[in-house]
Design a protein around this motif. Structure first.
Motif, mmCIF file in Angstrom:
data_model
loop_
_atom_site.group_PDB
_atom_site.id
_atom_site.type_symbol
_atom_site.label_atom_id
_atom_site.label_comp_id
_atom_site.label_asym_id
_atom_site.label_seq_id
_atom_site.Cartn_x
_atom_site.Cartn_y
_atom_site.Cartn_z
ATOM 1 N N TYR A 123 0.005 6.784 -6.923
ATOM 2 C CA TYR A 123 -1.360 7.523 -6.928
ATOM 3 C C TYR A 123 -1.040 9.175 -6.718
ATOM 4 O O TYR A 123 -1.210 9.935 -7.295
ATOM 5 N N ALA A 124 -0.539 9.498 -5.375
ATOM 6 C CA ALA A 124 -0.074 10.732 -5.323
ATOM 7 C C ALA A 124 0.586 11.466 -6.737
ATOM 8 O O ALA A 124 0.670 12.654 -7.045
ATOM 9 N N MET A 127 -6.039 4.535 2.509
ATOM 10 C CA MET A 127 -6.567 4.723 1.090
ATOM 11 C C MET A 127 -7.394 5.701 1.167
ATOM 12 O O MET A 127 -8.528 5.901 1.187
ATOM 13 N N THR A 128 -7.089 6.894 -0.682
ATOM 14 C CA THR A 128 -7.910 7.544 -0.515
ATOM 15 C C THR A 128 -8.848 7.372 -1.720
ATOM 16 O O THR A 128 -9.029 7.875 -2.462
ATOM 17 N N ILE A 167 0.533 -1.353 -0.142
ATOM 18 C CA ILE A 167 0.039 0.107 0.292
ATOM 19 C C ILE A 167 0.759 1.492 -0.105
ATOM 20 O O ILE A 167 0.602 2.003 -0.659
ATOM 21 N N PRO A 168 1.945 1.417 1.214
ATOM 22 C CA PRO A 168 2.672 2.126 0.657
ATOM 23 C C PRO A 168 3.444 2.657 -0.509
ATOM 24 O O PRO A 168 3.145 4.106 -1.217
ATOM 25 N N VAL A 196 -8.682 0.061 5.465
ATOM 26 C CA VAL A 196 -8.844 1.328 4.313
ATOM 27 C C VAL A 196 -8.331 2.469 5.688
ATOM 28 O O VAL A 196 -7.539 3.086 5.159
ATOM 29 N N GLU A 197 -8.822 2.763 6.848
ATOM 30 C CA GLU A 197 -8.686 4.417 7.018
ATOM 31 C C GLU A 197 -7.188 3.942 7.897
ATOM 32 O O GLU A 197 -6.345 5.089 7.686
ATOM 33 N N GLU A 198 -6.955 2.591 9.027
ATOM 34 C CA GLU A 198 -5.601 2.788 8.749
ATOM 35 C C GLU A 198 -4.343 2.608 7.661
ATOM 36 O O GLU A 198 -3.323 3.349 7.863
#
Length: 362
Positions: free
Chosen positions: A275-276, A306-307, A268-269, A301-303
């Motif tokens: 994505y950015a 993930m936008t 994810i990172p 998702v919150e932790e």
């Protein structure tokens, strides 16, 4: 299990040495039992049951039982039998212990095994060099390139062993054990080659069904649409379709994952960085969780922060689920979809995805 472990691990070599005495005993008993009549061979089954009932263990009768099974299979060869509801011409003989002898199966296995032994020795040497260089902060890229060359050779050895043995059990088991090394189109070619001999085998039929699904979502095919609950404002009351994002002049990464999947979480990172960088240029990620627990999914998702759009497929892989339609066998599993809705890559690792996006948006 990593590809290197699968290819170059030494456990199987040690195991082969361990069972060699058993192999010799089975082969000797097999020759002895070949002289028995069919009725005498059948009588071995109640005989084994009686011995087990009298306190012997399965290890005590293992070699004898296997020799009986091999003889029975040989006698069935060419006859029509019904297995799991399918009529088939019996053509299978256990070969896992046939490490000694002169049959085509034995010879093919020995040739393959000897080639892999050579690769294994070279791989161990390279791994030692990698450890030494890493310890003194020296460059190791060239060694990883050499390791990749060994992996490529192994894949070629497997491919040749399947093609050259498509009419016997060695080729069949090579495919069933290693099909994940190949693209769907190659696997279908292997299945076609094996079909004259193993066309009614239930495992081969199941593999063919799986690969047909994979072919539908392979490179060059249009994405398959689906609709799932969408996480928005802390709940999943709304739904969204993949077509809300894909085929809308955006490059979309379809990402199957789960909150409990450690490799997914580790990726994810890197996805956040990509994505950015590329979202302003027309890049979108659509993540599909296969969690069955909505709370665990939402918390993850919150932790992770993930936008991008978050959907959930909690159907546990039923026939109509997106995971089934995309032949997702393991997670993370990703599909890169071009701006026109064409699937252009699948299961790219982080560096490969970064390179692909750089090429697209340069």
């Amino acid at each position: 299990m990593s590809l290197l472990t699968k290819i170059f691990g030494d456990y199987s070599q040690k195991e082969l040495k361990r069972i060699e005495p058993l192999v010799k005993k089975v082969l000797a008993l097999e020759e002895e039992y070949a002289a028995l009549s069919d009725e005498e061979l059948k009588a071995k089954t109640p005989y084994f049951k009686e011995r087990l009932a009298n306190g012997e263990t399965t290890d005590d009768i293992l070699c004898e039982a296997f020799a009986v099974a091999k003889n029975a299979c040989r006698r069935l060869c060419g006859t029509t039998v019904t297995v799991t509801g399918h009529e088939m011409v019996w053509n299978m003989v256990p070969f896992d212990v046939q490490l000694i002898g002169g049959t085509k199966v034995n010879d093919s296995f020995q040739r393959f095994y000897e080639k892999v032994q050579v690769l294994n020795t070279k791989a161990n040497e390279i791994q030692d060099k990698i450890k030494i260089n890493q310890a003194v902060n020296q460059e190791v890229t060239s060694y990883y390139d050499q390791m990749q060359d060994l992996q490529d050779k192994y894949v070629e050895y497997v491919k040749s062993s399947i093609i050259d043995n498509s009419d016997n059990a060695f080729g069949f088991h090579q495919l069933m054990d290693s099909y994940d090394l190949f693209e769907p189109s190659e696997i279908m070619g292997f299945i076609e080659a094996l079909s004259p001999t193993f066309g009614h085998n239930a495992d081969l039929l199941t593999l063919a069904e799986l690969i047909n699904v994979q072919m539908a979502t392979s490179e060059g095919r249009q994405f398959i649409d689906f609709e799932l609950p969408l996480l928005k404002n802390g709940n999943a009351d709304l739904t969204a379709k993949l077509s809300d994002y894909a085929g809308k002049k955006k490059v979309v990464l379809l990402d199957f994952w789960a909150s409990w999947c450690e490799p997914c979480r580790r990726s994810i990172p890197g996805l956040k960085e990509l994505y950015a960088k590329y979202a302003p240029m027309g890049f979108e990620i659509v993540s599909v969780s296969v969690d069955t627990n909505h709370t665990s999914w939402m918390e993850a998702v919150e932790e992770e922060g993930m936008t991008w759009p978050q959907l959930i497929d909690s159907s546990n892989g039923d026939a109509n689920s997106p995971a089934t339609k995309y032949a997702v066998m393991a997670i993370p599993s990703t599909f890169l979809i071009d701006s026109d809705g064409t699937i252009i890559a699948r299961n790219l690792v982080e560096d490969e995805l970064a390179e692909a996006l750089e090429d697209i948006f340069k």
